[in-house]
Motif scaffolding. Structure first.
Motif, mmCIF file in Angstrom:
data_model
loop_
_atom_site.group_PDB
_atom_site.id
_atom_site.type_symbol
_atom_site.label_atom_id
_atom_site.label_comp_id
_atom_site.label_asym_id
_atom_site.label_seq_id
_atom_site.Cartn_x
_atom_site.Cartn_y
_atom_site.Cartn_z
ATOM 1 N N GLU A 130 2.099 20.877 26.781
ATOM 2 C CA GLU A 130 2.533 22.226 27.149
ATOM 3 C C GLU A 130 1.561 23.247 26.564
ATOM 4 O O GLU A 130 1.003 23.020 25.492
ATOM 5 N N ASP A 131 1.403 24.353 27.238
ATOM 6 C CA ASP A 131 0.555 25.451 26.745
ATOM 7 C C ASP A 131 -0.822 24.964 26.289
ATOM 8 O O ASP A 131 -1.249 25.221 25.162
ATOM 9 N N ILE A 132 -1.513 24.266 27.176
ATOM 10 C CA ILE A 132 -2.846 23.754 26.841
ATOM 11 C C ILE A 132 -3.826 24.928 26.804
ATOM 12 O O ILE A 132 -3.905 25.704 27.745
ATOM 13 N N GLU A 133 -4.542 25.041 25.709
ATOM 14 C CA GLU A 133 -5.513 26.122 25.552
ATOM 15 C C GLU A 133 -6.894 25.735 26.078
ATOM 16 O O GLU A 133 -7.598 26.560 26.631
ATOM 17 N N GLU A 134 -7.283 24.469 25.850
ATOM 18 C CA GLU A 134 -8.580 24.016 26.357
ATOM 19 C C GLU A 134 -8.565 22.512 26.541
ATOM 20 O O GLU A 134 -7.778 21.797 25.924
ATOM 21 N N CYS A 135 -9.437 22.059 27.427
ATOM 22 C CA CYS A 135 -9.621 20.624 27.630
ATOM 23 C C CYS A 135 -11.073 20.389 28.010
ATOM 24 O O CYS A 135 -11.738 21.281 28.529
ATOM 25 N N GLY A 136 -11.540 19.203 27.709
ATOM 26 C CA GLY A 136 -12.923 18.895 28.012
ATOM 27 C C GLY A 136 -13.140 17.411 28.183
ATOM 28 O O GLY A 136 -12.326 16.588 27.752
ATOM 29 N N TYR A 137 -14.272 17.100 28.809
ATOM 30 C CA TYR A 137 -14.613 15.714 29.113
ATOM 31 C C TYR A 137 -16.118 15.548 29.013
ATOM 32 O O TYR A 137 -16.873 16.278 29.652
ATOM 33 N N VAL A 138 -16.558 14.607 28.171
ATOM 34 C CA VAL A 138 -17.965 14.268 28.047
ATOM 35 C C VAL A 138 -18.147 12.966 28.815
ATOM 36 O O VAL A 138 -17.816 11.897 28.324
ATOM 37 N N LYS A 139 -18.650 13.068 30.032
ATOM 38 C CA LYS A 139 -18.720 11.915 30.929
ATOM 39 C C LYS A 139 -19.583 10.778 30.381
ATOM 40 O O LYS A 139 -19.256 9.606 30.548
ATOM 41 N N ASP A 140 -20.670 11.106 29.699
ATOM 42 C CA ASP A 140 -21.582 10.072 29.168
ATOM 43 C C ASP A 140 -20.874 9.104 28.221
ATOM 44 O O ASP A 140 -21.142 7.906 28.232
ATOM 45 N N THR A 141 -19.986 9.624 27.377
ATOM 46 C CA THR A 141 -19.311 8.788 26.382
ATOM 47 C C THR A 141 -17.872 8.463 26.759
ATOM 48 O O THR A 141 -17.270 7.574 26.163
ATOM 49 N N GLY A 142 -17.292 9.235 27.690
ATOM 50 C CA GLY A 142 -15.888 9.059 28.048
ATOM 51 C C GLY A 142 -14.952 9.824 27.131
ATOM 52 O O GLY A 142 -13.731 9.690 27.214
ATOM 53 N N PHE A 143 -15.503 10.657 26.244
ATOM 54 C CA PHE A 143 -14.680 11.407 25.294
ATOM 55 C C PHE A 143 -13.922 12.534 26.007
ATOM 56 O O PHE A 143 -14.505 13.290 26.776
ATOM 57 N N VAL A 144 -12.636 12.612 25.719
ATOM 58 C CA VAL A 144 -11.759 13.629 26.317
ATOM 59 C C VAL A 144 -10.977 14.303 25.199
ATOM 60 O O VAL A 144 -10.576 13.637 24.240
ATOM 61 N N TRP A 145 -10.751 15.608 25.332
ATOM 62 C CA TRP A 145 -9.867 16.285 24.383
ATOM 63 C C TRP A 145 -9.000 17.293 25.109
ATOM 64 O O TRP A 145 -9.346 17.835 26.142
ATOM 65 N N LEU A 146 -7.816 17.494 24.528
ATOM 66 C CA LEU A 146 -6.857 18.483 25.006
ATOM 67 C C LEU A 146 -6.323 19.213 23.781
ATOM 68 O O LEU A 146 -5.887 18.564 22.821
ATOM 69 N N LYS A 147 -6.381 20.527 23.786
ATOM 70 C CA LYS A 147 -5.844 21.317 22.678
ATOM 71 C C LYS A 147 -4.700 22.168 23.219
ATOM 72 O O LYS A 147 -4.863 22.874 24.210
ATOM 73 N N GLN A 148 -3.555 22.068 22.548
ATOM 74 C CA GLN A 148 -2.417 22.889 22.925
ATOM 75 C C GLN A 148 -2.037 23.798 21.765
ATOM 76 O O GLN A 148 -2.485 23.592 20.640
ATOM 77 N N LYS A 149 -1.212 24.799 22.038
ATOM 78 C CA LYS A 149 -0.885 25.787 21.015
ATOM 79 C C LYS A 149 -0.141 25.190 19.834
ATOM 80 O O LYS A 149 -0.359 25.571 18.697
ATOM 81 N N LYS A 150 0.764 24.239 20.097
ATOM 82 C CA LYS A 150 1.535 23.642 19.006
ATOM 83 C C LYS A 150 1.944 22.225 19.381
ATOM 84 O O LYS A 150 1.834 21.815 20.535
ATOM 85 N N LYS A 151 2.405 21.490 18.411
ATOM 86 C CA LYS A 151 2.877 20.121 18.609
ATOM 87 C C LYS A 151 4.052 20.134 19.587
ATOM 88 O O LYS A 151 4.886 21.042 19.555
ATOM 89 N N THR A 152 4.104 19.147 20.485
ATOM 90 C CA THR A 152 5.220 19.068 21.421
ATOM 91 C C THR A 152 5.789 17.658 21.440
ATOM 92 O O THR A 152 5.124 16.697 21.050
ATOM 93 N N GLU A 153 7.028 17.567 21.878
ATOM 94 C CA GLU A 153 7.686 16.277 22.056
ATOM 95 C C GLU A 153 8.137 16.173 23.501
ATOM 96 O O GLU A 153 8.503 17.170 24.121
ATOM 97 N N HIS A 154 8.110 14.959 24.017
ATOM 98 C CA HIS A 154 8.532 14.715 25.397
ATOM 99 C C HIS A 154 9.309 13.401 25.439
ATOM 100 O O HIS A 154 8.880 12.415 24.842
ATOM 101 N N LYS A 155 10.428 13.403 26.145
ATOM 102 C CA LYS A 155 11.184 12.166 26.307
ATOM 103 C C LYS A 155 10.932 11.624 27.702
ATOM 104 O O LYS A 155 11.161 12.310 28.697
ATOM 105 N N PHE A 156 10.453 10.398 27.749
ATOM 106 C CA PHE A 156 10.275 9.716 29.022
ATOM 107 C C PHE A 156 11.622 9.087 29.362
ATOM 108 O O PHE A 156 12.000 8.055 28.811
ATOM 109 N N GLU A 157 12.357 9.764 30.229
ATOM 110 C CA GLU A 157 13.744 9.407 30.530
ATOM 111 C C GLU A 157 13.907 7.980 31.038
ATOM 112 O O GLU A 157 14.844 7.287 30.657
ATOM 113 N N GLU A 158 13.007 7.541 31.895
ATOM 114 C CA GLU A 158 13.154 6.226 32.522
ATOM 115 C C GLU A 158 13.154 5.089 31.496
ATOM 116 O O GLU A 158 13.789 4.067 31.706
#
Length: 169
Positions: A43-71
């Motif tokens: 939720e509330d993602i501030e930035e995301c990026g992908y370095v294709k050469d290495t496969g490195f990915v990052w996602l930064k959000q404003k604060k820690k979040t929790e999610h329940k996978f109902e299934e």
């Protein structure tokens, strides 16, 4: 301490800021590498990026979040910064993701789809423990475009009717 440095940002093949575009891009990347698109419901993602050469990915959000996978009835916690290395059907060296198992939070460091046709996804911990779940538990069902258009039209009619009622009162 952040793993994302200015050097990493500058080497990114793709770099985005803002929640809307980051939501779209993160779901697209997951789908592109053969993983379910609802795997990282941040939720509330501030930035995301992908370095294709290495496969490195990052996602930064404003604060820690929790999610329940109902299934599957599992609670997952996402830190303000989630990083990983992606490759086809796999996320490795994952940081910032924990799953609740009984009464404790367990760090996850690897996620992979074993055999895509079977529809099973495996989550591993640094200690080597793993759990297998159906891929369908982590997929976001997208509405077809014609259904989206109908829903948007219906919403517009309701809003117009509500505005008319307010004016008449």
């Amino acid at each position: 301490m952040s793993l994302i440095t200015d050097e990493i940002r500058s080497s990114a093949t793709e770099f985005y800021t803002g929640n809307d575009i980051c939501q779209v891009k993160s779901k697209f990347l997951l789908t592109e590498v053969g993983l379910p698109n609802g795997l990282l419901p941040l939720e509330d993602i501030e930035e995301c990026g992908y370095v294709k050469d290495t496969g490195f990915v990052w996602l930064k959000q404003k604060k820690k979040t929790e999610h329940k996978f109902e299934e599957i009835g599992r609670l997952v916690q996402y830190a303000p910064e989630v990083t990983a290395y992606v490759e086809p059907n796999r996320i490795k060296k994952l940081t910032g993701v924990k799953a609740k198992e009984l009464l404790i939070w367990i760090t996850l460091n690897e996620i992979y789809v074993n055999d895509p046709p079977t529809g099973k996804i495996t989550f591993k911990t640094p200690a080597g423990l793993s759990r297998i779940f159906p891929v369908s538990a982590f997929e976001i069902k997208e509405e077809p475009n014609d259904v989206k258009e109908e829903n948007a039209a219906a919403k517009e009619v309701k809003e117009t009717a509500a505005a008319v009622e307010v004016k008449e009162v």
